[in-house]
Scaffold this motif. Structure first.
Motif, PDB file in Angstrom:
ATOM      1  N   ILE A  20      -5.862  15.061 -34.596  1.00 25.63           N
ATOM      2  CA  ILE A  20      -5.202  14.038 -35.406  1.00 25.63           C
ATOM      3  C   ILE A  20      -3.723  13.962 -35.048  1.00 25.63           C
ATOM      4  O   ILE A  20      -3.166  12.879 -34.851  1.00 25.63           O
ATOM      5  N   PHE A  21      -3.080  15.099 -34.935  1.00 22.21           N
ATOM      6  CA  PHE A  21      -1.649  15.161 -34.638  1.00 22.21           C
ATOM      7  C   PHE A  21      -1.313  14.431 -33.333  1.00 22.21           C
ATOM      8  O   PHE A  21      -0.250  13.809 -33.220  1.00 22.21           O
ATOM      9  N   LEU A  40      -1.451   6.581 -35.330  1.00 22.60           N
ATOM     10  CA  LEU A  40      -1.403   7.662 -36.315  1.00 22.60           C
ATOM     11  C   LEU A  40      -0.729   7.196 -37.598  1.00 22.60           C
ATOM     12  O   LEU A  40      -1.226   7.439 -38.707  1.00 22.60           O
ATOM     13  N   ARG A  46       5.098  12.541 -36.827  1.00 26.30           N
ATOM     14  CA  ARG A  46       3.760  13.098 -36.577  1.00 26.30           C
ATOM     15  C   ARG A  46       3.390  14.119 -37.649  1.00 26.30           C
ATOM     16  O   ARG A  46       2.250  14.138 -38.127  1.00 26.30           O
ATOM     17  N   THR A  92       0.292  13.226 -40.133  1.00 23.34           N
ATOM     18  CA  THR A  92      -0.858  14.138 -40.099  1.00 23.34           C
ATOM     19  C   THR A  92      -1.059  14.788 -41.463  1.00 23.34           C
ATOM     20  O   THR A  92      -2.194  14.923 -41.936  1.00 23.34           O
TER      21      THR A  92
END
Length: 377
Positions: free
Chosen positions: A41-42, A49, A281, A285
């Motif tokens: 995911i990161f 994202l 990020r 996340t």
């Protein structure tokens, strides 16, 4: 009525798609994330994202609400911990003079000012390693919490160092809303920053708070020479706690002159510069992994441009610290913050109330990452 919208995302692998789909379609917070899932995911392209983080944010929160929090140092300096980033450590020559615990009337007067300026959570911090042997001080702090709760109707949070089950019960009885105890960074990087308290000591305090029924406030500091892997490990620790933190503060390091980290960033970690991308990020996340948590942009925010703060809000932040000071560092003032929020269409969150948006659509993410939008009747 159903409609289909092709997502703009261009995720490179089926595995990443599957993990994102899991995060986006879950109706409840999950604490079974693997480290590889967090990493996947990161590392999604940042534009995608943040887009997915916004989707998740709107499922669990009113996207127009930002909580205003004010932090007061009720006992400054003289801490026996050796945290390399801290101006209040007795190990660090920062020129800060230690003070005694503030009295009840002084603290209450500060809380009144905060409420008048639309802050709904009042946080109190003391520079102590732990509460052992501080029975009288703990009782005084409990009285502060009770008075602020009962007379001002504000949420209250304290950060007092390590605390045991009996001590936290006294604060619970006083009506404390939350207890802050940051994990600071990843387990691996932690020993590079602090030696007088272990990572597991921090987790034990967090467990004592959680077991008491008081909300856990825990997050960390970005920019202490950590790597991207440390950011991922940090998020993995938080997202796999038995219960996700109610409050997740994200601090941007202010490298204070006289602290060891200030020099290490120029030498040991000179090639590890914290970027806005890394901050976004971490926030995005965290929002996908811990959708119900309130993510608080905390220390260091005053160094960020308004446009950078707005990106953080878009990534999932829904609380800021505002007021006169952040313990010993600068803080953006109430008037400036309220003007910024009004400019961008945000409103202050009420105390003890985190309202969900009045969604008229339910969004489901399909395997190919297309979005299925179903209008709810």
């Amino acid at each position: 009525m159903k409609s289909f919208i092709r997502s703009l995302a261009t995720i490179s692998t089926t595995t990443s798609n599957s993990i994102l789909q899991k995060a986006l379609n879950s109706k409840i917070p999950l604490n079974t994330w693997t480290r590889d899932e967090v990493s996947a995911i990161f590392n999604v392209p940042l534009n995608d994202l943040m887009f997915y983080a916004q989707l998740k944010h709107r499922q669990f929160h009113n996207p127009s609400e930002i909580q205003l929090c004010t932090l007061l140092s009720i006992k400054t300096g003289g801490c026996t911990e050796d945290c390399k980033y801290c101006s209040q450590s007795s190990h660090n020559d920062t020129g800060l003079k230690a003070t005694k615990l503030l009295d009840l009337d002084t603290v209450y007067a500060k809380a009144v000012i905060a409420k008048e300026n639309k802050s709904t959570r009042f946080c109190m911090g003391s520079a102590w390693r732990e509460m052992k042997g501080r029975k009288s001080a703990l009782k005084k702090i409990a009285n502060m919490v009770e008075k602020i709760n009962n007379e001002l109707g504000m949420e209250t949070c304290v950060t007092l160092g390590m605390i045991d089950k009996q001590q936290i019960q006294l604060l619970k009885d006083s009506g404390l809303t939350a207890y802050n105890h940051n994990i600071d960074t990843s387990r691996k990087h932690y020993s590079n920053v602090i030696s007088t308290r272990s990572f597991d000591d921090r987790l034990e305090t967090i467990k004592n708070v959680s077991d008491s029924g008081i909300n856990v406030c825990t997050g960390g500091i970005l920019g202490m020479g950590e790597t991207i892997d440390d950011h991922i490990d940090f998020l993995h620790t938080l997202s796999t706690m038995d219960k996700h933190p109610e409050s997740l503060p994200i601090n941007k390091l202010i490298a204070i002159k006289g602290t060891p980290i200030e020099q290490e960033l120029k030498t040991k970690y000179k090639d590890r510069v914290l970027t806005l991308e890394n901050i976004l990020r971490v926030i995005s996340t965290a929002r996908l992994l811990m959708p119900n948590s309130i993510i608080r942009l905390a220390a260091g925010r005053y160094t960020m441009k308004e446009s950078e703060q707005l990106l953080c809000f878009n990534a999932g932040v829904n609380a800021i610290f505002t007021g006169e000071k952040m313990l010993t560092t600068m803080c953006t003032g109430w008037d400036e913050d309220i003007a910024m929020l009004q400019k961008w269409g945000y409103v202050p969150m009420e105390a003890f109330k985190k309202s969900k948006a009045n969604e008229v659509n339910e969004v489901i993410v399909n395997e190919d990452m297309s979005l299925e939008v179903q209008t709810l009747q």
